[in-house]
Design an enzyme around this catalytic site. Structure first.
Site, PDB file in Angstrom:
ATOM      1  NE  ARG A 291     -49.335 -14.984  16.009  1.00 35.13           N
ATOM      2  CZ  ARG A 291     -49.248 -14.253  14.890  1.00 35.13           C
ATOM      3  NH1 ARG A 291     -50.060 -14.471  13.906  1.00 35.13           N
ATOM      4  NH2 ARG A 291     -48.307 -13.350  14.783  1.00 35.13           N
ATOM      5  CB  THR A 292     -52.019 -17.055  22.091  1.00 34.45           C
ATOM      6  OG1 THR A 292     -51.175 -17.800  21.214  1.00 34.45           O
ATOM      7  CG2 THR A 292     -52.782 -18.024  22.982  1.00 34.45           C
TER       8      THR A 292
ATOM      9  CG  HIS B 165     -49.617 -23.294  22.587  1.00 34.01           C
ATOM     10  ND1 HIS B 165     -50.830 -22.867  23.066  1.00 34.01           N
ATOM     11  CD2 HIS B 165     -49.168 -22.297  21.778  1.00 34.01           C
ATOM     12  CE1 HIS B 165     -51.088 -21.666  22.572  1.00 34.01           C
ATOM     13  NE2 HIS B 165     -50.108 -21.300  21.796  1.00 34.01           N
TER      14      HIS B 165
ATOM     15  NE  ARG C  38     -47.104 -18.111  25.674  1.00 29.71           N
ATOM     16  CZ  ARG C  38     -47.273 -18.355  24.381  1.00 29.71           C
ATOM     17  NH1 ARG C  38     -48.403 -18.860  23.929  1.00 29.71           N
ATOM     18  NH2 ARG C  38     -46.298 -18.142  23.534  1.00 29.71           N
TER      19      ARG C  38
ATOM     20  CE  LYS D 208     -44.876  -5.311  43.246  1.00 36.01           C
ATOM     21  NZ  LYS D 208     -46.194  -4.831  43.686  1.00 36.01           N
TER      22      LYS D 208
END
Lengths: 307, 307, 307
Positions: B55-56, B136, B108, B86
């Site tokens: 949703r973000t 956030h 994020r 990696k």
């Protein structure tokens, strides 16, 4: 007929298919073969896939783009990655998705009936891009469109549907749609363990559609206008057992039995249920069938979103 | 106030929130409810998510598109799939990402502090879309904006923050932001095992913010303007144990105790910490809250990227 | 030279590189540093990655966008998620992808030779974005472009290629390309267990390219114009064993041995085979090298897609 949500094959009338959808799809092919159009300029699609389906997702994206619309957001495996994995139900997900104000949501789910549930909570049109072992209506529409285009007609034809008929979504949806046309004969070809379910048979009986079941395509290959082959749905945790005398593949032997103007269809991807030797035969219609998916989806998007 | 990187709730002044961000978000709602604008035409966003947050990510994409900008690249699970897998460190990743010349990177991450580190190596603005159990900030801003919109004011209100207060990023960020406004009373409602951390309490004490802790929302439901419910952060490997006399859910019983003009908020997705019976009550503000995320993110993008 | 598919380093002539590609890449940098252009307006890219490669995918998307084209569809892990996981072969996948009528397909695969096979079934240009331990031609082109830009010339230079030379795609492609230029000396630096394969050595011998193998970069660091360091390809299931007297890293000690105007390159991501202390040295060219990938990919897309 007002097209808003696209949820299941049964929702479409024969008249709408023949008079509206198929002619518009013909037109859409011309648009795609030229540069595209701007008819959906400013329209925004969200493609929300709970399980991966690369070709379906791709064809919706291309369809939107060819009409000048934009795919603003896409997720291809929401079952694992999204808030669904945090335990969210479809109701909340759809309420929130539609609250972000896209113009249409293309929804692929892994649970039968999810698309229908979604329509109850959405402020914007939902297109069902397949829901578990439920329906896959745009696939059924492109299948029927392919038959119309390749065979020249739908009413009165004979069609053999073959393979894993228990789990195959496409066969179910196509059977429902075929029931709208008169004089269709359906042969279901499958091993004992993967026969078509009773709900479909009841539907066909109610609508007076002739059908027959067998386990060997060679017995009917010479009688049909279309062989619709399907894939064993390995990814749904099923495995179909074939008995010694089952014959459910398409190969050179089957081609030789077929009518000169019959066609072989397959929703793809295929495994080895159609031999590669079939590919070069002009009756192998499955790649053209896939391409038709682009035009059918363009037509649906235009109907739902334009003007 | 020059907005460049958006990293943590503390960076915003009360004045900027009330005089600039919230009025612009009001305006953005009008833009989104019409056709959108072209203010960010030619601007390019990269959305780089180390962990999925559907949703973000979706709301940032929609926000960019409503302003005429483009999301040129998006990855939703870089922790598993990208060069991070990696063994690449965030410094190198950001140096390279920003070297490809996007106009903004929405980041994020799954590690606290990663967004801040990113700003040291980026040539372009970074927006923190959540960093592990850190912050956030865009969620905190939309939360505060929702309170302003729904309750009519922020200073002087009483707010109950409930649930897993140890791991909940949103509660931390919101507490920091609330500290900017005078006369706010905070009730923290949680089981013994999930109480708010000392660093937040110290912050509140330093800023003279009144707060109290309890384990039963029913004791304070009648006193507050906002119940801010949160979800147990199952995906962060935590499980909160509830004791027999803990009462940390919102249901009909809690609704009946609440003031007529109070609201229930939740960052979503929810599990069963808010009963479905609450959804129909006009005080259930959580779906409107999610929608406000679109307008706040549009406002932030416009501030950062427009002329 | 008509550029259509971009499949392997060998397909390009020295003249085309120097007279066409590199000057166009210079021009593309100016385009990217301004607002971008509209030269590929209306062109559609599909980026189809069987295995994740965040930076390669990102740079293709940015390249397309800077020229006004659109990435209509992207998948980053088709090996696991797409119809490939349902057992589909590349032939069918490409037939269907190209049937949806994109203008170009950027293909990353996990199997050597897949890109070449794809060209046999595609109606549209294929760009190989790396195929297993086969080739990664756009990486080789950006590598060579970086050498030209940083060192000022390619013919006559000395280059040390270091690390896991068995599995490293980039070293293979770069060796092939270097073979087009006269007077190049190549030093291969690797542990015994990861030496360059015979097919490359044969190719160099056939083209009269001087090369030498050693296990200690310090022995040749003072002789070369370029140290091209690579990463151990952990994700291909290999692990390179280093013996006691192997010295295959770049650190301060190596920097001190290097010529003042030599450079250090790396295809990135790196692990610890280049120490962080090297980053600040102006001879550390690897982040500039990554950025050059944008300009080279823009140039290739323009060549393939523009009028």
């Amino acid at each position: 007929m007002k097209t808003n949500h696209i949820i299941e094959a049964q929702q479409f009338s024969r008249e709408w298919l023949e008079k509206e959808l198929f002619p518009l799809a013909d037109e859409m092919e011309k648009v795609a073969r030229s540069k595209g159009s701007n008819e959906l300029s400013g329209k925004r699609m969200v493609s929300f896939f709970y399980e991966p389906s690369t070709r379906t997702r791709l064809s919706f994206h291309m369809a939107m783009d060819f009409l000048g619309g934009r795919v603003v957001f896409s997720t291809e495996n929401a079952r694992e990655f999204s808030s669904a994995a945090k335990g969210e139900n479809i109701e909340d997900t759809i309420r929130i998705l539609s609250g972000y104000r896209p113009d249409v949501i293309v929804l692929r789910s892994d649970k039968e009936g999810m698309a229908k549930t979604a329509t109850e909570y959405s402020k914007v049109p939902i297109i069902n891009a397949g829901d578990g072992s439920g329906q896959h209506p745009t696939q059924a529409l492109l299948d029927l469109y392919t038959i119309k285009k390749e065979v020249g007609k739908i009413a009165g034809i004979s069609i053999a549907m073959m393979g894993d008929l228990v789990n195959g979504r496409t066969v179910r949806s196509l059977s429902y749609l075929a029931g709208k046309f008169s004089g269709i004969k359906i042969y279901y070809i499958s091993p004992e363990t993967a026969k078509i379910k009773d709900d479909i048979k009841d539907y066909l009986r109610r609508h007076g559609i002739w059908f027959e079941e067998t386990n060997d395509i060679r017995k009917v290959a010479g009688l049909v206008d279309v062989i619709y082959q399907t894939r064993t749905q390995k990814e749904r945790g099923t495995s179909v057992a074939y008995a010694k005398d089952d014959f459910c593949i398409v190969n050179k032997e089957v081609l030789d039995l077929m009518k000169k103007d019959a066609i072989v269809m397959h929703p793809l991807p295929r495994n080895d249920e159609i031999s590669k030797e079939v590919d070069k035969d002009p009756r192998a219609a499955y790649f053209r069938q896939a391409e038709n998916g682009l035009y059918i989806r363009m037509a649906l998007l235009k109907m739902i979103l334009a003007g």
